[in-house]
Design a protein around this motif. Structure first.
Motif, short mmCIF file in Angstrom:
data_model
loop_
_atom_site.label_atom_id
_atom_site.label_comp_id
_atom_site.label_asym_id
_atom_site.label_seq_id
_atom_site.Cartn_x
_atom_site.Cartn_y
_atom_site.Cartn_z
N GLU A 139 0.82 -1.21 0.00
CA GLU A 139 0.00 0.00 0.00
C GLU A 139 0.85 1.26 0.00
OE1 GLU A 139 -3.18 0.00 -0.45
OE2 GLU A 139 -3.30 -2.19 -0.41
N ASP A 140 2.03 1.20 0.63
CA ASP A 140 2.91 2.36 0.68
C ASP A 140 4.33 1.90 0.98
OD1 ASP A 140 3.35 2.12 3.56
OD2 ASP A 140 1.36 2.97 3.84
N PHE A 141 5.27 2.83 0.82
CA PHE A 141 6.65 2.52 1.20
C PHE A 141 7.44 3.80 1.44
CE2 PHE A 141 7.16 2.59 -3.52
CZ PHE A 141 8.25 3.45 -3.65
N ARG A 197 2.56 6.42 -1.62
CA ARG A 197 1.30 5.73 -1.32
C ARG A 197 0.63 5.39 -2.64
NH1 ARG A 197 -3.08 9.01 2.10
NH2 ARG A 197 -2.83 10.35 0.27
N ARG A 198 0.08 4.18 -2.72
CA ARG A 198 -0.48 3.72 -3.98
C ARG A 198 -1.87 4.29 -4.27
NH1 ARG A 198 -2.83 -1.34 -5.54
NH2 ARG A 198 -2.57 -2.13 -3.43
N ASN A 199 -2.70 4.47 -3.24
CA ASN A 199 -4.08 4.90 -3.46
C ASN A 199 -4.52 5.93 -2.42
OD1 ASN A 199 -6.65 4.98 -4.59
ND2 ASN A 199 -7.38 3.28 -3.33
N PHE A 229 5.56 7.82 -11.01
CA PHE A 229 6.41 7.26 -9.97
C PHE A 229 5.73 6.05 -9.35
CE2 PHE A 229 8.20 6.82 -5.76
CZ PHE A 229 9.55 7.06 -5.97
N GLY A 230 6.51 5.01 -9.06
CA GLY A 230 5.98 3.83 -8.40
C GLY A 230 6.60 2.56 -8.92
N ASP A 235 5.21 -0.35 -9.18
CA ASP A 235 4.29 -1.07 -10.05
C ASP A 235 4.40 -0.58 -11.49
OD1 ASP A 235 3.27 1.40 -9.26
OD2 ASP A 235 1.18 0.73 -9.25
N LEU A 236 4.50 0.73 -11.67
CA LEU A 236 4.62 1.27 -13.03
C LEU A 236 5.98 0.94 -13.63
CD1 LEU A 236 2.80 4.71 -12.69
CD2 LEU A 236 1.89 2.49 -13.41
N MET A 237 7.02 0.84 -12.77
CA MET A 237 8.33 0.42 -13.26
C MET A 237 8.25 -0.98 -13.85
SD MET A 237 11.83 -0.51 -11.18
CE MET A 237 12.05 1.09 -10.41
N ILE A 238 7.63 -1.90 -13.11
CA ILE A 238 7.53 -3.28 -13.58
C ILE A 238 6.65 -3.36 -14.82
CG2 ILE A 238 6.67 -5.58 -13.00
CD1 ILE A 238 9.31 -4.92 -11.71
N GLN A 239 5.57 -2.62 -14.85
CA GLN A 239 4.71 -2.62 -16.04
C GLN A 239 5.49 -2.14 -17.26
OE1 GLN A 239 1.17 -0.35 -15.17
NE2 GLN A 239 0.55 -1.72 -13.52
N GLY A 240 6.37 -1.15 -17.05
CA GLY A 240 7.18 -0.66 -18.15
C GLY A 240 8.12 -1.72 -18.69
N TYR A 241 8.75 -2.48 -17.79
CA TYR A 241 9.62 -3.57 -18.23
C TYR A 241 8.81 -4.64 -18.96
CZ TYR A 241 14.15 -2.36 -16.25
OH TYR A 241 15.36 -1.76 -16.01
N ARG A 242 7.64 -4.95 -18.42
CA ARG A 242 6.82 -5.99 -19.05
C ARG A 242 6.47 -5.60 -20.48
NH1 ARG A 242 2.15 -8.55 -20.21
NH2 ARG A 242 1.64 -10.46 -19.07
N GLU A 243 6.04 -4.36 -20.68
CA GLU A 243 5.67 -3.89 -22.02
C GLU A 243 6.89 -3.87 -22.95
OE1 GLU A 243 3.89 -0.13 -21.30
OE2 GLU A 243 2.13 -0.97 -20.27
#
Length: 262
Positions: free
Chosen positions: A56-58, A82-84, A146-147, A149-157
């Motif tokens: 949820e946060d870090f 914070r994510r949300n 920033f985040g 999750d978006l970093m990993i999504q970028g690598y996946r794409e």
């Protein structure tokens, strides 16, 4: 260790089911991607995203190096995330010691609030379009992206697109480290230049214990075609990571008495 063993070890250590999520492509292409040598890397990205759904946060110490023109610029900042709703607070070390920024999705007119240091602080806090030239002059990405999750999504794409390209290799290193942090690394390399290739080399570092991404590295082709040494384009390293610490609205409020916004 081959890539199948790497992925098997990763999935066993996460305790997650070995299920696939189809890439964002048509069914035929999706199967080709999953059957390619990049399939295991995409699978690992999916598992990382499942883990990150529970974060949820870090808080973290962030080190960045980015290429701007011919100069590699370094930056250090303490970060709260914070994510949300997606919220970011940073207080900088070098090269702008004391600078603070806050961004909260859906608040403050979706603007970035900045407290500068030195003479610039005389005007008080300023608000910027997070996608505008001034906000982006020292960063490759807007704070809205920033985040982890978006970093990993970028690598996946990226890896989905590269999976079926000729002349690209992928390697898995299960016994790497960043300081005292044991890591598993996925590395990709392109052997030939092409206008379709943005990054000649990439490395994604995952903490061997938490399975969270702790470093992202991307390299570009050198400007001189006779030079075959990749040039670092961007590097982001997350140290001293603490997750789910219970960050509140006040942590992303410029009126926080521990901050210096005016």
């Amino acid at each position: 260790m081959d890539r199948r063993d790497f992925v098997k070890m990763f999935l066993m250590s996460t305790g997650l089911a070995a299920t696939w999520k189809l890439p964002s492509a048509n069914a035929k292409t999706a199967k080709e991607v999953l059957d390619s040598k990049f399939g295991p890397a995409i699978r690992i990205c999916d598992k990382c995203l499942e883990i990150l759904e529970k974060v949820e946060d870090f808080e973290s110490l962030l080190h960045t190096r980015e290429l701007h023109g011919n100069k590699l610029k370094e930056m250090v900042a303490r970060v709260k995330f914070r994510r949300n709703p997606r919220s970011v607070y940073m207080i900088f070390g070098k090269p702008h010691e004391g600078r603070e920024v806050i961004y909260v999705e859906g608040a403050n007119n979706n603007e970035l609030i900045v407290h500068e240091v030195g003479l610039k602080s005389i005007v008080g806090s300023i608000r910027l379009d997070p996608h505008g030239k001034r906000a982006m002059e020292e960063s490759h990405y807007p704070i809205t992206q920033f985040g982890l999750d978006l970093m990993i999504q970028g690598y996946r794409e990226q890896w989905e697109q590269e999976a079926l390209m000729p002349g690209v290799e992928i390697k898995f290193f299960p016994n790497a480290a960043i300081g005292d942090t044991e890591c598993k690394v996925i590395e990709t390399n392109h052997s030939t230049r092409s206008d379709d290739i943005k990054f000649v080399q990439t490395r994604l570092y995952l903490d061997a214990k938490t399975h969270l991404p702790v470093r992202s590295q991307r390299y570009v082709f050198p400007r001189k075609k006779k030079d075959d040494t990749p040039v670092l384009y961007e590097e982001y390293t997350y140290l001293e990571m603490k997750t789910n610490v219970g960050l509140k609205d006040i942590d992303f409020d410029p009126n926080n008495p521990n901050y210096h916004f005016q």
